[in-house]
Design a protein around this motif. Sequence first.
Motif, PDB file in Angstrom:
ATOM      1  N   THR A  88       3.741  -0.746   0.429  1.00 42.13           N
ATOM      2  CA  THR A  88       3.572   0.039   1.653  1.00 42.13           C
ATOM      3  C   THR A  88       3.828   1.513   1.382  1.00 42.13           C
ATOM      4  N   GLN A  89       4.907   1.810   0.663  1.00 41.88           N
ATOM      5  CA  GLN A  89       5.243   3.206   0.355  1.00 41.88           C
ATOM      6  C   GLN A  89       4.146   3.849  -0.489  1.00 41.88           C
ATOM      7  N   THR A  91       0.984   3.034  -0.637  1.00 42.45           N
ATOM      8  CA  THR A  91      -0.216   3.218   0.179  1.00 42.45           C
ATOM      9  C   THR A  91      -0.056   4.410   1.109  1.00 42.45           C
ATOM     10  N   TYR A  92       1.109   4.537   1.726  1.00 41.39           N
ATOM     11  CA  TYR A  92       1.342   5.713   2.569  1.00 41.39           C
ATOM     12  C   TYR A  92       1.246   6.995   1.757  1.00 41.39           C
ATOM     13  N   HIS A 115      -3.165  -6.960   5.896  1.00 40.84           N
ATOM     14  CA  HIS A 115      -1.793  -6.606   6.238  1.00 40.84           C
ATOM     15  C   HIS A 115      -1.819  -5.192   6.810  1.00 40.84           C
ATOM     16  N   ALA A 117      -0.030  -2.783   6.284  1.00 42.19           N
ATOM     17  CA  ALA A 117       0.236  -1.763   5.275  1.00 42.19           C
ATOM     18  C   ALA A 117      -1.037  -1.246   4.632  1.00 42.19           C
ATOM     19  N   ASN A 118      -2.151  -1.964   4.759  1.00 41.89           N
ATOM     20  CA  ASN A 118      -3.428  -1.492   4.242  1.00 41.89           C
ATOM     21  C   ASN A 118      -4.371  -1.095   5.364  1.00 41.89           C
ATOM     22  N   ASP A 193      -5.659  -4.048  -1.731  1.00 49.92           N
ATOM     23  CA  ASP A 193      -4.310  -4.600  -1.574  1.00 49.92           C
ATOM     24  C   ASP A 193      -4.274  -5.925  -2.326  1.00 49.92           C
ATOM     25  N   TYR A 358       3.026  -9.158   9.608  1.00 52.34           N
ATOM     26  CA  TYR A 358       2.445  -7.821   9.514  1.00 52.34           C
ATOM     27  C   TYR A 358       0.918  -7.837   9.449  1.00 52.34           C
TER      28      TYR A 358
END
Length: 400
Positions: A88-89, A91-92, A115, A117-118, A193, A358
């Motif tokens: 997640t970090q 990707t951000y 998810h 996060a993507n 991802d 998520y």
Amino acid sequence: MTYDALAVRSHFPSLSSGFAHFDGPGGTQTPRQVAAAIAITLTRPLSNRGSGSLPEQNADNAVTVFRTAMADLLGADPHGVVYGRSATQITYDFSRHLGRSWNVGDEIVVSRLDHDANIRPWIQAAEHAGATVKWVDFDPATGELSAEAVTAQLTEHTRLVAVTAASNLIGTRPPIAAIAAAVHSVGALLWVDGVHYTPHASVDVAALGADFFVCSPYKFLGPHCGVLAADPALLERIHPDKLATSTEMVPERFEFGTLPYELMAGVTAAVDFLAALAPIGGSRRERLVQASIALEHHEAGLLAELEAGLAALPGVTVHSRARERTPTVLVTFAGHPAADAAAFLAARRVLAPAGSFYALEASKHLGLGTEGGLRIGLAPYNTAGEVQRLLTGLEDFLLA
């Protein structure tokens, strides 16, 4: 090669607790070799990276060996392996790095199978840039996300497509290579991802066609962190915000602050553990491929038993239906909340959690709202006996 699940289990101290873990998609148990590598790295002479003294060399070696290990696992270039606190970090971070070049009229494509996060980092980066977000839907009846569905959203204005290699909710494995070909035909980048894919497949980033591939070692027996693999030449074109004194070297310029050498050593130990499942012949990369094939065969056998058992239970709906999928099954129960089933199983030391995990858009697209379902995920240490424990527990729950 023959896969010996009982021999594998002997390396996991946590399994002596008696819990049957079907919660692998959220994070696997850890073999003692990984814990030992972390402890050894922390307790031997250690300092910031360098070449002058033994403590400096120990730190530098932990980083170098980590990159090589992950390159072997992913079929990647070690000079394109980036460490991060989590997928997640990472990707951000890269949504911000890449988003700096986006403009009004540019298009970013995300999928409802993914998810969050993507999804969310790309949506937010697009909003900041004034770019347009386009969605790719999957078929809720089959769980399939096709290359054609992605292609339909592509134009000359597409800058990036973000898609999962395997759904952490229902296990669907989209045709990434075909998607990559379509994405590259319009000159766009593909962010994949691979968090749920990596534990259940032999990864070859180049064959997949992924420009960026992220994964999480704690999903394949390692410590809690994230890893990005990309072509070093592509990374050279990306310039992140960083401290003035930080290196311009790739991949180090994407890693902020002092690296956790002990976690990197733990990741290397996890990769070595997986390679050791195929003890005969070849390079570490070749042994990792052999081990992955054997593991897939083992998990496929358990999945067949699980699905046959679920089909015999009354009022159970299985939402994992794609032709190509990981050994991950999402189920719901007529007249019974999935959370109640999870609690019933947990009381019997069987861990199969409930929720949307998520994958909020996917859960909603399946008609399951934010509650999702009961997720049963197989891991390298699961056995046929544990599958039967799970099925017996679910039968008792439905009859209670």
